[in-house]
Design a protein around this motif. Structure first.
Motif, PDB file in Angstrom:
ATOM      1  N   ASP A  35       0.833  -1.211   0.000  1.00  0.00           N
ATOM      2  CA  ASP A  35       0.000   0.000   0.000  1.00  0.00           C
ATOM      3  C   ASP A  35       0.861   1.252   0.000  1.00  0.00           C
ATOM      4  O   ASP A  35       0.587   2.213  -0.725  1.00  0.00           O
ATOM      5  N   HIS A  87       0.920   4.431  -2.502  1.00  0.00           N
ATOM      6  CA  HIS A  87       0.684   5.818  -2.109  1.00  0.00           C
ATOM      7  C   HIS A  87       1.822   6.714  -2.625  1.00  0.00           C
ATOM      8  O   HIS A  87       1.583   7.838  -3.078  1.00  0.00           O
ATOM      9  N   TYR A 144      -6.967  15.669   2.210  1.00  0.00           N
ATOM     10  CA  TYR A 144      -8.115  15.133   1.472  1.00  0.00           C
ATOM     11  C   TYR A 144      -9.356  16.016   1.648  1.00  0.00           C
ATOM     12  O   TYR A 144     -10.084  16.302   0.695  1.00  0.00           O
ATOM     13  N   LYS A 189      -8.550   6.726  -2.015  1.00  0.00           N
ATOM     14  CA  LYS A 189      -7.972   5.401  -1.769  1.00  0.00           C
ATOM     15  C   LYS A 189      -6.964   5.432  -0.631  1.00  0.00           C
ATOM     16  O   LYS A 189      -6.968   4.577   0.259  1.00  0.00           O
ATOM     17  N   ARG A 203      -8.418   5.622   3.042  1.00  0.00           N
ATOM     18  CA  ARG A 203      -8.975   4.368   3.553  1.00  0.00           C
ATOM     19  C   ARG A 203      -7.874   3.381   3.937  1.00  0.00           C
ATOM     20  O   ARG A 203      -7.983   2.681   4.948  1.00  0.00           O
ATOM     21  N   GLU A 204      -6.825   3.332   3.144  1.00  0.00           N
ATOM     22  CA  GLU A 204      -5.759   2.366   3.429  1.00  0.00           C
ATOM     23  C   GLU A 204      -4.931   2.785   4.638  1.00  0.00           C
ATOM     24  O   GLU A 204      -4.500   1.923   5.425  1.00  0.00           O
TER      25      GLU A 204
END
Length: 311
Positions: A72, A76, A138, A152, A155-156
């Motif tokens: 992840d 990112h 965000y 995305k 959330r991760e």
């Protein structure tokens, strides 16, 4: 018509998003690039840092979870570097040709994570810092491509910090592991407080707020992090050098801050009293003991290919 600073700021204040570099001024873009580089470097360097400690995973399932988080983080980093590339930045040079000391990730990652316990505290503390910082971006960023990409990421990062919380809860139930957990908290808690940067009174770049690249100040973000990090540790019976002060309506740090840090011993020298932020900046600039190792782990393959092509 040439876009002026006044027109751009009015658009941002009215809630309009910036859809690309052609709708921004050079000053806006420079501030955006600085912010994106810090974000990209932080996500990227977390991969080798976490992989180093993941070797100490207690079982295969734990190891798979850790490598999922690492995957992840690389994703990112790719998002932020891709946005930088779209802004005309040579991201190959940025990632593979920079001197390790020129990377812009938080100093905390330059202190090596060596055990599974340190890894899960990093998930609970460092990824929580990332969640707070990127969650703020965000919600408030004026740059539309980044806002869309962070759906995305947000959330991760939440999953990563929950992974850290769950494992801290597991380790806290074992007296021996709880002692190890406390030792990790002792040095990593204050390093994460540093993560948010200079206090507002000393902040050098104010464009981030003015241009809507973020919504909260450094000190406000530090408070947001403590709002959940401190209760987590208190619930698990872990000591942290901060408490909530009802009369002030905020968390108060109970030790000298900033303070001198012995990176080799992973120990704060609070007994020496507070130091200046200029001294902290000097430590950050010098980087920590794992800096070169982690960056070179990323750059090694590129360097090998380059040498083979030159041969």
């Amino acid at each position: 018509m040439t876009l002026t600073e006044e027109v751009l700021l009015e658009r941002i204040r009215s809630g309009k998003l910036i859809e690309g570099p052609e709708y921004a001024t050079e000053r806006y873009l420079e501030g955006l690039k600085r912010t994106l580089i810090v974000s990209a470097d932080t996500e990227l360097i977390s991969a080798p840092a976490y992989f180093r400690a993941a070797q100490d995973a207690p079982n295969i399932n734990a190891y798979i979870s850790a490598t999922g988080i690492i995957q992840d983080e690389l994703g990112h980093a790719h998002i932020a570097y891709r946005l930088l590339r779209d802004l005309g930045v040579d991201t190959d040079a940025l990632v593979f040709e920079r001197d390790p000391k020129d990377f812009k990730h938080p100093y905390a990652f330059d202190v090596p994570l060596e055990t599974w316990t340190e890894l899960v505290v990093a998930n609970a503390f460092y990824d929580r810092a990332g969640f707070v910082l990127l969650g703020d971006v965000y919600r408030h960023t004026s740059y539309a491509p980044w806002k869309r990409a962070l759906v995305k990421v947000d959330r991760e990062e939440n999953f990563h910090l929950r992974h850290g919380e769950r494992w801290m809860e597991i380790l806290a139930q074992d007296p021996d592991k709880k002692s190890e957990l406390q030792r990790a908290v002792d040095w990593m808690f204050v390093l994460t407080l540093e993560w948010f940067g200079l206090p507002d009174s000393l902040k050098r770049h104010t464009d981030q707020i003015a241009y809507g690249l973020k919504g909260l100040t450094n000190d406000q973000l530090r408070q947001e992090w403590m709002k959940t990090a401190v209760p987590l540790c208190e619930r698990l019976g872990l000591r942290v050098p901060a408490h909530y002060e009802p009369d002030l309506g905020q968390y108060v740090i109970d030790v000298p801050f900033p303070a001198e840090f012995d990176a080799e011993r992973k120990q704060w020298l609070f007994e020496k009293g507070p130091i200046t932020w200029d001294q902290v900046l000097a430590r950050w600039k010098a980087r920590g003991p794992a800096n070169e190792e982690l960056v070179k782990a990323i750059q090694r393959g590129y360097e090998q290919i380059r040498k083979s092509l030159e041969a």
